[in-house]
Scaffold this motif. Structure first.
Motif, mmCIF file in Angstrom:
data_model
loop_
_atom_site.group_PDB
_atom_site.id
_atom_site.type_symbol
_atom_site.label_atom_id
_atom_site.label_comp_id
_atom_site.label_asym_id
_atom_site.label_seq_id
_atom_site.Cartn_x
_atom_site.Cartn_y
_atom_site.Cartn_z
ATOM 1 N N ARG A 75 0.833 -0.873 -0.110
ATOM 2 C CA ARG A 75 0.047 0.109 -0.032
ATOM 3 C C ARG A 75 0.875 1.087 -0.093
ATOM 4 N N VAL A 76 0.759 2.251 -0.863
ATOM 5 C CA VAL A 76 1.491 3.327 -1.239
ATOM 6 C C VAL A 76 0.498 4.384 -1.703
ATOM 7 N N ASN A 77 0.643 5.551 -0.655
ATOM 8 C CA ASN A 77 -0.216 6.769 -0.910
ATOM 9 C C ASN A 77 -1.720 6.499 -1.423
ATOM 10 N N GLY A 78 -2.066 5.372 -0.416
ATOM 11 C CA GLY A 78 -3.423 5.226 -0.579
ATOM 12 C C GLY A 78 -4.053 4.094 -1.590
ATOM 13 N N LYS A 79 -2.950 3.806 -2.612
ATOM 14 C CA LYS A 79 -3.350 2.794 -3.421
ATOM 15 C C LYS A 79 -2.560 1.392 -3.099
ATOM 16 N N GLU A 80 -3.232 0.270 -3.709
ATOM 17 C CA GLU A 80 -2.857 -1.114 -3.352
ATOM 18 C C GLU A 80 -2.083 -1.463 -4.539
ATOM 19 N N TYR A 81 -1.041 -2.333 -4.294
ATOM 20 C CA TYR A 81 -0.172 -2.840 -5.488
ATOM 21 C C TYR A 81 -0.074 -4.286 -5.130
ATOM 22 N N VAL A 82 0.056 -5.239 -6.097
ATOM 23 C CA VAL A 82 0.302 -6.579 -5.984
ATOM 24 C C VAL A 82 1.877 -6.617 -5.719
ATOM 25 N N CYS A 83 2.674 -6.143 -6.335
ATOM 26 C CA CYS A 83 3.960 -6.197 -6.103
ATOM 27 C C CYS A 83 4.893 -4.976 -6.368
ATOM 28 N N SER A 84 6.226 -5.078 -5.888
ATOM 29 C CA SER A 84 6.814 -3.827 -5.959
ATOM 30 C C SER A 84 7.101 -3.183 -7.345
ATOM 31 N N VAL A 85 7.204 -4.141 -8.464
ATOM 32 C CA VAL A 85 7.316 -3.857 -9.794
ATOM 33 C C VAL A 85 6.139 -3.013 -10.174
ATOM 34 N N ALA A 86 4.964 -3.044 -9.799
ATOM 35 C CA ALA A 86 3.713 -2.527 -9.981
ATOM 36 C C ALA A 86 3.733 -1.153 -9.579
ATOM 37 N N ALA A 122 6.735 0.623 -9.123
ATOM 38 C CA ALA A 122 7.558 1.485 -9.843
ATOM 39 C C ALA A 122 7.090 1.701 -11.318
ATOM 40 N N GLN A 123 6.225 0.751 -11.749
ATOM 41 C CA GLN A 123 5.640 1.020 -13.270
ATOM 42 C C GLN A 123 4.553 2.199 -13.105
ATOM 43 N N ASP A 124 3.877 2.270 -12.009
ATOM 44 C CA ASP A 124 2.929 3.550 -11.731
ATOM 45 C C ASP A 124 3.659 4.752 -11.765
ATOM 46 N N ILE A 125 4.677 4.652 -10.707
ATOM 47 C CA ILE A 125 5.260 5.932 -10.663
ATOM 48 C C ILE A 125 6.367 6.431 -11.668
ATOM 49 N N PHE A 126 7.063 5.642 -12.571
ATOM 50 C CA PHE A 126 7.928 5.937 -13.516
ATOM 51 C C PHE A 126 7.304 5.405 -14.706
ATOM 52 N N ASN A 127 6.106 5.704 -15.285
ATOM 53 C CA ASN A 127 5.536 5.318 -16.410
ATOM 54 C C ASN A 127 6.132 5.974 -17.797
ATOM 55 N N ASP A 128 7.114 6.749 -17.527
ATOM 56 C CA ASP A 128 7.457 7.508 -18.676
ATOM 57 C C ASP A 128 9.101 7.766 -18.648
ATOM 58 N N LYS A 129 9.495 8.336 -19.642
ATOM 59 C CA LYS A 129 11.034 8.648 -19.812
ATOM 60 C C LYS A 129 11.288 10.062 -19.178
ATOM 61 N N TRP A 130 10.477 10.746 -18.870
ATOM 62 C CA TRP A 130 10.821 12.292 -18.274
ATOM 63 C C TRP A 130 11.277 12.094 -16.701
ATOM 64 N N LYS A 131 10.149 11.500 -16.267
ATOM 65 C CA LYS A 131 10.082 11.049 -14.622
ATOM 66 C C LYS A 131 11.579 10.342 -14.266
ATOM 67 N N LEU A 132 12.133 9.616 -14.784
ATOM 68 C CA LEU A 132 13.474 9.118 -14.638
ATOM 69 C C LEU A 132 14.594 9.657 -14.796
ATOM 70 N N ARG A 133 14.452 10.797 -15.700
ATOM 71 C CA ARG A 133 15.489 11.639 -16.124
ATOM 72 C C ARG A 133 15.429 12.884 -15.183
ATOM 73 N N ILE A 134 14.338 13.182 -14.650
ATOM 74 C CA ILE A 134 14.184 14.218 -13.628
ATOM 75 C C ILE A 134 14.620 13.729 -12.242
ATOM 76 N N ILE A 135 14.328 12.561 -12.017
ATOM 77 C CA ILE A 135 14.941 11.981 -10.730
ATOM 78 C C ILE A 135 16.355 11.978 -10.634
ATOM 79 N N TRP A 136 16.764 11.473 -11.792
ATOM 80 C CA TRP A 136 18.420 11.221 -12.134
ATOM 81 C C TRP A 136 19.135 12.545 -11.788
ATOM 82 N N HIS A 137 18.501 13.677 -12.240
ATOM 83 C CA HIS A 137 19.333 15.170 -12.217
ATOM 84 C C HIS A 137 18.693 15.548 -10.490
#
Length: 94
Positions: free
Chosen positions: A3-14, A16-31
């Motif tokens: 359970r993360v931020n009020g949402k339920e997930y089956v696994c940790s991969v889900a 990550a997929q929900d949070i980083f679902n596009d190329k920009w977020k990963l690049r922003i976090i990297w910087h």
């Protein structure tokens, strides 16, 4: 079940997929792993992104409690962006 931020997930991969679902977020976090940045500096470092897209992605990350903004000066619209301290502990960037 996770359970993360009020949402339920089956696994940790889900999560990550929900949070980083596009190329920009990963690049922003990297910087942001380097430390606190002003919006303008982040915009210049994350190349080929529009201001609108950067703003939308930062708001989304802030909503998911990945990053946060902090006032740069009192009575000013200037802000600094940084990763949430808890998230920063789990990352190691060389």
């Amino acid at each position: 079940m996770y359970r993360v931020n009020g949402k339920e997930y089956v696994c940790s991969v889900a999560i990550a997929q929900d949070i980083f679902n596009d190329k920009w977020k990963l690049r922003i976090i990297w910087h942001l792993l380097e430390g606190e940045k002003r919006y303008k500096d982040l915009f210049e470092e994350v190349r080929d992104i529009t201001q609108k897209t950067l703003t939308v992605k930062l708001r989304d990350l802030e909503e998911k409690k990945i990053d946060q903004t902090r006032c740069f000066r009192r009575n000013s619209s200037a802000r600094r962006l940084l990763l949430n301290a808890r998230r920063r502990k789990t990352s190691s960037r060389a």
